[in-house]
Design a protein around this motif. Structure first.
Motif, mmCIF file in Angstrom:
data_model
loop_
_atom_site.group_PDB
_atom_site.id
_atom_site.type_symbol
_atom_site.label_atom_id
_atom_site.label_comp_id
_atom_site.label_asym_id
_atom_site.label_seq_id
_atom_site.Cartn_x
_atom_site.Cartn_y
_atom_site.Cartn_z
ATOM 1 N N GLN A 14 -27.488 -50.602 -92.895
ATOM 2 C CA GLN A 14 -28.579 -50.203 -93.652
ATOM 3 C C GLN A 14 -29.741 -51.178 -92.775
ATOM 4 N N VAL A 15 -30.789 -50.836 -92.476
ATOM 5 C CA VAL A 15 -31.668 -51.396 -91.733
ATOM 6 C C VAL A 15 -33.174 -51.132 -92.344
ATOM 7 N N PRO A 16 -34.079 -52.043 -92.102
ATOM 8 C CA PRO A 16 -35.540 -51.747 -92.653
ATOM 9 C C PRO A 16 -36.001 -50.461 -92.003
ATOM 10 N N GLU A 17 -36.609 -49.539 -92.850
ATOM 11 C CA GLU A 17 -37.305 -48.796 -92.311
ATOM 12 C C GLU A 17 -38.480 -48.967 -91.296
ATOM 13 N N PRO A 18 -38.567 -47.886 -90.027
ATOM 14 C CA PRO A 18 -39.667 -48.183 -89.174
ATOM 15 C C PRO A 18 -40.785 -48.064 -89.423
ATOM 16 N N LYS A 19 -41.805 -48.653 -88.972
ATOM 17 C CA LYS A 19 -43.224 -48.687 -89.262
ATOM 18 C C LYS A 19 -43.964 -48.206 -88.301
ATOM 19 N N LEU A 20 -45.097 -47.357 -88.607
ATOM 20 C CA LEU A 20 -46.111 -47.141 -87.670
ATOM 21 C C LEU A 20 -46.765 -48.310 -87.219
ATOM 22 N N GLN A 21 -46.779 -48.398 -86.000
ATOM 23 C CA GLN A 21 -47.310 -49.678 -85.269
ATOM 24 C C GLN A 21 -48.788 -49.063 -84.465
ATOM 25 N N ASN A 22 -48.908 -48.157 -84.098
ATOM 26 C CA ASN A 22 -50.114 -47.610 -83.475
ATOM 27 C C ASN A 22 -50.694 -46.133 -83.848
ATOM 28 N N ASP A 23 -51.775 -45.818 -84.022
ATOM 29 C CA ASP A 23 -52.399 -44.767 -84.794
ATOM 30 C C ASP A 23 -52.132 -43.515 -84.235
ATOM 31 N N THR A 24 -51.565 -43.306 -83.225
ATOM 32 C CA THR A 24 -50.998 -42.051 -82.519
ATOM 33 C C THR A 24 -49.726 -41.796 -82.708
ATOM 34 N N GLU A 25 -48.979 -42.502 -83.618
ATOM 35 C CA GLU A 25 -47.361 -42.595 -83.905
ATOM 36 C C GLU A 25 -47.485 -41.534 -84.972
ATOM 37 N N ILE A 26 -46.176 -41.206 -85.011
ATOM 38 C CA ILE A 26 -45.677 -40.477 -86.181
ATOM 39 C C ILE A 26 -44.411 -40.805 -86.808
ATOM 40 N N LEU A 27 -44.185 -40.720 -88.316
ATOM 41 C CA LEU A 27 -42.862 -41.183 -88.803
ATOM 42 C C LEU A 27 -42.007 -39.810 -88.972
ATOM 43 N N VAL A 28 -40.968 -39.794 -88.619
ATOM 44 C CA VAL A 28 -39.961 -38.419 -88.536
ATOM 45 C C VAL A 28 -39.011 -38.784 -89.568
ATOM 46 N N ARG A 29 -38.639 -37.924 -90.622
ATOM 47 C CA ARG A 29 -37.534 -38.145 -91.265
ATOM 48 C C ARG A 29 -36.526 -36.849 -90.436
ATOM 49 N N LEU A 30 -35.272 -37.693 -89.905
ATOM 50 C CA LEU A 30 -34.647 -37.082 -89.087
ATOM 51 C C LEU A 30 -33.544 -36.192 -89.919
ATOM 52 N N HIS A 31 -33.237 -35.035 -89.280
ATOM 53 C CA HIS A 31 -32.171 -34.222 -89.956
ATOM 54 C C HIS A 31 -31.009 -34.306 -88.964
ATOM 55 N N ALA A 32 -31.230 -34.357 -87.598
ATOM 56 C CA ALA A 32 -30.293 -34.292 -86.831
ATOM 57 C C ALA A 32 -30.691 -35.147 -85.281
ATOM 58 N N ALA A 33 -29.544 -35.435 -84.532
ATOM 59 C CA ALA A 33 -29.806 -36.378 -83.267
ATOM 60 C C ALA A 33 -28.768 -35.805 -82.258
ATOM 61 N N GLY A 34 -29.383 -35.450 -81.231
ATOM 62 C CA GLY A 34 -28.694 -34.937 -80.007
ATOM 63 C C GLY A 34 -27.733 -36.182 -79.579
#
Length: 328
Positions: A14-34
């Motif tokens: 368990q790690v802290p949730e990542p935070k938006l740090q720049n105004d051009t970033e998006i937060l994605v809830r991942l369903h899969a990772a290659g």
């Protein structure tokens, strides 16, 4: 990833949730990772950012936009997306996770016809094959191409991209099953390299002239052993670093143009325009996928907690298509 080493250094935490740090970033809830060979290499020898351990690996991701920065223009909450970004060891990045933050410049809408697992398998290999064939080798219609390991992750999409461009393709494979697969993907001439000299096979296929382009996805001696299979003034592209034992004689005598392809360069060097180019590649490929012109071969999926097992599977070097982690 808690330290460099064997697959067991990948620990579910368990790690802290990542935070938006720049105004051009998006937060994605991942369903899969290659899962890609670069992941296993970083795990074995250490990441590009060794001072930012522990790290979350995984460059390829697919999921749903959960939040957007104030400057984001292309995406909204709820959009389904796929991308190749992060996962090289920098903190606040990585896709072996439930959430990740990415800049919108690297992101494209997910192909609607693909599952999240299939979409997560696609970005790195699509960008690599596109840049190698279209950008580095300047592939044109009517050319003949030799693609190594045509049933592999990069190889199986390289075959299709070459065919979309109007090229003819011969490709090396290790078995009859893989030969059948690459034919289904459009390959004109599978070469069973364990039984046949691939150089002679390529020369015979081209009437003794040699292919216009050889695309090396294996490295080592396969790279320089490909030189005699390429026509005079032809192209060779490799995605591996040529080793010190490389024999350049045939390349020099045939006046070959040698290109190196590393799709991670924009990410490593912060080249925003190049990242946008890669996102455009993903947009075009998504269109071709949804039109049925391009397929992603997903061979195996594992739950996120079995990342170490996925790394063991990819380390065999004999997998067909792609391996993906699923967030349950």
């Amino acid at each position: 990833m808690t330290a460099p080493g064997s697959p067991e250094v990948l620990q579910l935490q368990q790690v802290p949730e990542p935070k938006l740090q720049n105004d051009t970033e998006i937060l994605v809830r991942l369903h899969a990772a290659g899962v890609n060979p670069i992941d296993t290499k970083l795990r074995q020898r250490g990441t590009f950012y060794p001072d930012q351990m522990p790290a979350i690996l995984g460059c390829d991701g697919a999921g749903v936009v959960e939040a957007v920065g104030s400057g984001v223009q292309q995406f909204r909450v709820g959009d389904e997306v796929y991308f190749c970004a992060g996962g090289l060891g920098e903190s606040n990045t990585g896709n072996y996770a439930e959430l990740t933050v990415v800049d919108e410049s690297s992101v494209a809408p997910k192909p609607t016809s693909l599952s999240f697992a299939e979409a997560a398998a696609a970005p790195l290999v699509l960008i690599t094959a596109w840049e190698a064939l279209y950008d580095r080798a300047r592939l044109e219609a009517g050319q003949k191409v030799l693609i190594h390991a045509g049933a592999g992750g990069v190889g199986h999409v390289a075959i299709q991209l070459a065919k979309i461009k109007g090229a003819e393709v011969c490709t090396t494979v290790s078995s009859q099953d893989k030969a059948r697969l690459v034919r289904q993907l459009g390959a004109d001439h599978p070469i069973l390299y364990k039984q046949t000299d691939f150089v002679q096979a390529a020369l015979d296929w081209t009437g003794g002239e040699g292919v216009d382009i050889a695309f090396d996805t294996i490295g080592g001696k396969t790279f320089w052993e490909s030189f005699p299979a390429v026509r005079v003034y032809g192209d060779v592209v490799t995605i591996l670093e040529p080793d010190s034992a490389t024999n350049w004689k045939a390349a020099r005598s045939r006046n070959l143009r040698i290109s190196l392809e590393l799709m991670l360069t924009p990410l490593l060097q912060g080249l925003v325009a190049a990242q946008q180019h890669q996102a455009e590649i993903l947009k075009q490929c998504a269109q071709w996928i949804d039109e049925g012109k391009l397929k992603i071969h997903l061979s195996e999926t594992y739950p996120l907690q079995d990342a170490a097992v996925a790394h063991q599977a990819i380390a065999t070097g004999s997998t067909t298509g792609k391996i993906v982690l699923i967030m349950e």
